[in-house]
Scaffold this motif. Structure first.
Motif, PDB file in Angstrom:
ATOM      1  N   ARG A  14      45.873  28.484  44.859  1.00 35.75           N
ATOM      2  CA  ARG A  14      45.875  28.044  43.474  1.00 35.75           C
ATOM      3  C   ARG A  14      46.523  28.890  42.626  1.00 35.75           C
ATOM      4  O   ARG A  14      47.740  28.378  42.018  1.00 35.75           O
ATOM      5  CB  ARG A  14      44.252  28.300  43.258  1.00 35.75           C
ATOM      6  N   ASP A  15      46.498  30.299  42.512  1.00 41.00           N
ATOM      7  CA  ASP A  15      47.118  31.175  42.011  1.00 41.00           C
ATOM      8  C   ASP A  15      48.544  31.546  42.343  1.00 41.00           C
ATOM      9  O   ASP A  15      49.769  31.118  41.672  1.00 41.00           O
ATOM     10  CB  ASP A  15      46.495  32.422  41.528  1.00 41.00           C
ATOM     11  N   LEU A  74      38.785  26.302  40.948  1.00 38.83           N
ATOM     12  CA  LEU A  74      38.693  26.823  39.726  1.00 38.83           C
ATOM     13  C   LEU A  74      38.411  25.746  38.620  1.00 38.83           C
ATOM     14  O   LEU A  74      38.693  24.578  38.920  1.00 38.83           O
ATOM     15  CB  LEU A  74      40.232  27.204  39.410  1.00 38.83           C
ATOM     16  N   HIS A  98      34.304  28.369  40.527  1.00 32.81           N
ATOM     17  CA  HIS A  98      35.012  29.429  40.024  1.00 32.81           C
ATOM     18  C   HIS A  98      35.222  29.120  38.461  1.00 32.81           C
ATOM     19  O   HIS A  98      36.317  28.521  38.148  1.00 32.81           O
ATOM     20  CB  HIS A  98      36.166  29.613  40.796  1.00 32.81           C
ATOM     21  N   PHE A 100      36.137  29.997  34.598  1.00 34.45           N
ATOM     22  CA  PHE A 100      36.652  31.073  33.772  1.00 34.45           C
ATOM     23  C   PHE A 100      36.981  30.781  32.387  1.00 34.45           C
ATOM     24  O   PHE A 100      36.967  29.821  32.163  1.00 34.45           O
ATOM     25  CB  PHE A 100      38.296  31.439  34.520  1.00 34.45           C
ATOM     26  N   SER A 140      35.023  34.471  36.014  1.00 27.92           N
ATOM     27  CA  SER A 140      36.034  35.371  35.586  1.00 27.92           C
ATOM     28  C   SER A 140      36.192  35.533  34.110  1.00 27.92           C
ATOM     29  O   SER A 140      36.370  34.638  33.449  1.00 27.92           O
ATOM     30  CB  SER A 140      37.470  34.729  36.333  1.00 27.92           C
ATOM     31  N   GLN A 142      39.219  36.258  32.167  1.00 29.25           N
ATOM     32  CA  GLN A 142      40.542  36.306  31.932  1.00 29.25           C
ATOM     33  C   GLN A 142      41.038  37.234  30.985  1.00 29.25           C
ATOM     34  O   GLN A 142      40.533  37.404  29.959  1.00 29.25           O
ATOM     35  CB  GLN A 142      41.195  34.908  31.783  1.00 29.25           C
ATOM     36  N   ASP A 143      42.072  38.103  31.554  1.00 34.99           N
ATOM     37  CA  ASP A 143      42.814  39.260  30.686  1.00 34.99           C
ATOM     38  C   ASP A 143      41.522  40.306  30.551  1.00 34.99           C
ATOM     39  O   ASP A 143      41.526  41.015  29.594  1.00 34.99           O
ATOM     40  CB  ASP A 143      43.224  38.733  29.368  1.00 34.99           C
ATOM     41  N   ASN A 168      34.052  38.578  38.421  1.00 34.07           N
ATOM     42  CA  ASN A 168      35.597  38.919  38.616  1.00 34.07           C
ATOM     43  C   ASN A 168      36.102  39.307  37.430  1.00 34.07           C
ATOM     44  O   ASN A 168      35.896  39.063  36.316  1.00 34.07           O
ATOM     45  CB  ASN A 168      36.356  37.496  38.928  1.00 34.07           C
ATOM     46  N   PRO A 170      39.701  40.256  36.330  1.00 31.99           N
ATOM     47  CA  PRO A 170      41.018  40.227  36.473  1.00 31.99           C
ATOM     48  C   PRO A 170      41.853  41.034  35.784  1.00 31.99           C
ATOM     49  O   PRO A 170      41.708  41.155  34.277  1.00 31.99           O
ATOM     50  CB  PRO A 170      41.433  38.608  36.163  1.00 31.99           C
ATOM     51  N   THR A 172      44.940  40.105  34.683  1.00 29.88           N
ATOM     52  CA  THR A 172      45.703  39.048  34.507  1.00 29.88           C
ATOM     53  C   THR A 172      47.320  39.351  34.233  1.00 29.88           C
ATOM     54  O   THR A 172      48.035  38.475  34.682  1.00 29.88           O
ATOM     55  CB  THR A 172      45.089  37.955  33.213  1.00 29.88           C
ATOM     56  N   HIS A 204      40.991  40.847  40.919  1.00 29.99           N
ATOM     57  CA  HIS A 204      42.124  39.814  40.861  1.00 29.99           C
ATOM     58  C   HIS A 204      43.293  40.413  39.978  1.00 29.99           C
ATOM     59  O   HIS A 204      43.360  40.483  38.772  1.00 29.99           O
ATOM     60  CB  HIS A 204      41.546  38.632  40.340  1.00 29.99           C
ATOM     61  N   HIS A 206      47.346  41.202  39.119  1.00 29.72           N
ATOM     62  CA  HIS A 206      48.742  40.479  39.135  1.00 29.72           C
ATOM     63  C   HIS A 206      49.682  41.841  39.256  1.00 29.72           C
ATOM     64  O   HIS A 206      49.333  43.160  38.696  1.00 29.72           O
ATOM     65  CB  HIS A 206      48.871  39.742  37.810  1.00 29.72           C
TER      66      HIS A 206
HETATM   67  O1  KIV Z   1      44.943  35.954  36.561  1.00 36.39           O
HETATM   68  C1  KIV Z   1      43.831  35.579  36.084  1.00 36.39           C
HETATM   69  O2  KIV Z   1      43.248  36.036  35.325  1.00 36.39           O
HETATM   70  C2  KIV Z   1      43.313  34.202  36.882  1.00 36.39           C
HETATM   71  C3  KIV Z   1      41.966  33.785  36.633  1.00 36.39           C
HETATM   72  C4  KIV Z   1      41.968  32.416  36.455  1.00 36.39           C
HETATM   73  C5  KIV Z   1      41.085  34.319  37.700  1.00 36.39           C
HETATM   74  O3  KIV Z   1      43.910  33.722  37.684  1.00 36.39           O
END
Ligand code: KIV
Ligand code: ZN
Length: 496
Positions: A14-15, A74, A98, A100, A140, A142-143, A168, A170, A172, A204, A206
């Motif tokens: 997915r990601d 997702l 999942h 978000f 989740s 996000q950010d 979750n 993240p 992000t 999660h 990055h």
């Molecule tokens: O990076 C992120 O926040 C995501 C979410 C969809 C979990 O990939």
């Protein structure tokens, strides 16, 4: 699941697939999912079912065929996304929706164009709806790492109230550092999970600042029990946490993390290779755990220590991740590494041949880096020139249009002699210069150049057959420079 179990949630499909240029077909996705199943990751995020018909098919194909891991899809906080996710995964033995939404001010204002209240409402309704369909729901924010802390806690609590069992957090945009991520996760643990055994806190991260793995690992000490990652660290921009690095860090540093994982580490290399092959994303040579050089030792000092005791330079065994240890012969290698390479090939050399072969190896390695087995064989097959009466000091050649010239300097029984000649090509000019210095009328009967390796920096083996007026003599030499190697081979024959 014991509270000391770390859930490995793999989002390669997915990601990871969101990396620029990657578009896997459903059947390619299935191949990777089946390999992830062998790797025994706990959750496979198979895709984002509502994002395209192809993605829906891929998620559904995996849900139908992969039974060893939980299959997740997702979904945005949108009813249709949630329904499509469920439709695609419901055939799996274990499925997860999942859901978000974005929670930072910048995302809510510019992407969602919604107020905090609207986002809270979306989260509540969506988790509630997902929970009606599927028992296992992840939410989740996000950010999260750029989200107002109080709002983050509030929205995560709402998700838990509505039945989300995985929360979750993240990073992000890969902005967090280990210390601020640790603080954030501690807050989420205390305020959202509390004593609720059923709630799993997830990371999660990055890799924009190269901190994804470090941030994820630090969260374990704050009580996180799920880490999301992708094989080879692929994903949006600089990618995600590398699943394989997390697995090996947790296994290798049990003293620090003390959590159990189900992963079958010996499947790591195979998984990495498959992902690299199907996505077209190469793995950097020095990538931790799965890089081609992750278990290679090149310098003389390292090789010497490693050959005496592997633990001197090895913190995990290569076979534990499906790799092989390698002593790489190169310009930094020492005699111990060279001897080991010969032993592996069952080659025994007397002292003189060992020394001269080692010298040749160093000369070649200086020019071209790694020496491979075929080159090694050619090097040891080369006759020692140590006690030869005539040795090459230098050769330089010039070639323009049909005209070639060469200047050769030889050491003839201790005396240095130089001669320049012309010829029909550079090799002919060089051989003529040699013959002039030696006052020889030897005739070249055969001349053969074989490239031992591929590429323009290839090592060549040059064989010459020379008639000295009485007998035929064969000379051999190995070099990355064909002209120099040719003169050495010619001299090798003449010296006989
Ligand atoms: O990076 C992120 O926040 C995501 C979410 C969809 C979990 O990939
Ligand atoms: Zn992500």
């Amino acid at each position: 699941m014991s509270s000391d179990q770390l859930i490995i949630f793999d989002t390669t499909l997915r990601d990871g697939e969101q990396s620029p240029g990657i578009a896997l077909t459903p059947s390619e996705k299935l191949l990777i999912a089946q390999q992830l199943e062998k790797l025994k990751v706990d959750v496979i995020e198979a895709g984002f079912a509502a994002s395209s018909p192809g993605d829906w098919d891929g998620v559904n194909l995996i849900a139908n065929n992969v039974k060893g891991s939980t299959i997740a899809s997702l979904a945005r906080c949108v009813a249709d996304d949630i329904e499509q996710a469920w439709e695609a995964i419901k055939v799996a033995d274990r499925s997860r929706i999942h859901v978000f939404t974005s929670t930072s001010d910048i995302h809510m204002e510019h992407m969602l164009r919604k107020t905090k209240e609207e986002v809270l409402k979306d989260a509540r309704e969506s988790v509630k709806y997902a929970k009606k369909l599927c028992d296992d729901v992840e939410f989740s924010a996000q950010d999260a790492t750029r989200t107002d802390k109080d709002f983050l806690i509030e929205i995560l609590k709402v998700a838990v109230e509505e039945g989300a069992t995985t929360i979750n957090v993240p990073d992000t945009v890969g902005y967090a550092t280990p210390s601020d991520y640790l603080e954030l996760l501690k807050g989420v643990y205390d305020d959202v999970k509390g004593k609720n055994e059923d709630i799993i806190i997830s990371t999660h991260c990055h890799n924009d600042l190269g901190l994804a793995v470090a941030n994820s690992l630090t969260a374990i000490t704050a009580g996180a029990r799920q880490i999301e990652g992708a094989i080879n660290g692929i994903g949006e921009r600089a990618g995600n946490t590398s699943t394989e690095e997390i697995i090996m860090a947790v296994k290798t540093r049990q003293d620090q993390y003390g959590v159990d994982i189900n992963a079958e580490t010996t499947e790591i290399l195979e998984t990495s290779r498959l992902v690299s092959k199907l996505t077209g994303y190469p793995v950097q040579y020095n990538k931790a755990v799965v890089g081609k050089n992750a278990f290679s030792h090149e310098s003389g000092i390292h090789q010497h220590g490693y050959l005496r005791n592997k633990l001197t330079y090895e913190i995990m065994t290569p076979d534990s991740v499906g790799q092989e240890a390698k002593i790489v012969l190169g310009k930094h290698s020492g005699r111990a590494g060279f001897k080991d390479a010969l032993d592996k090939l069952n080659i025994e050399l007397d002292e003189e041949s060992f020394n001269s072969s080692f010298e040749t190896l160093k000369k070649i390695a200086d020019r071209k880096g790694e020496i491979v087995e075929s080159e090694l064989l050619a090097i040891v097959g080369q006759v020692s020139t140590d006690s030869a009466p005539v040795k090459l000091i230098s050769v330089s050649v010039n070639s323009k249009d049909a005209y070639a010239s060469a200047t050769v300097t030889l050491n003839v029984e201790g005396e240095e002699k130089t001669e320049s000649s012309e010829g029909d090509g550079m090799i002919d000019a060089a051989f003529t210069a040699v013959k002039t210095i030696l006052n020889s009328d030897a005739r070249l009967i055969d001349y053969k150049v074989d490239s031992i390796t591929k590429g323009s920096d290839s090592t060549a083996e040059i064989v010459t057959i020379v008639n000295d007026g009485h007998n035929l003599k064969q000379g051999r030499a190995v070099s990355t420079d064909v002209v120099q190697g040719s003169v050495e081979s010619f001299l090798n024959a003449l010296n006989k």
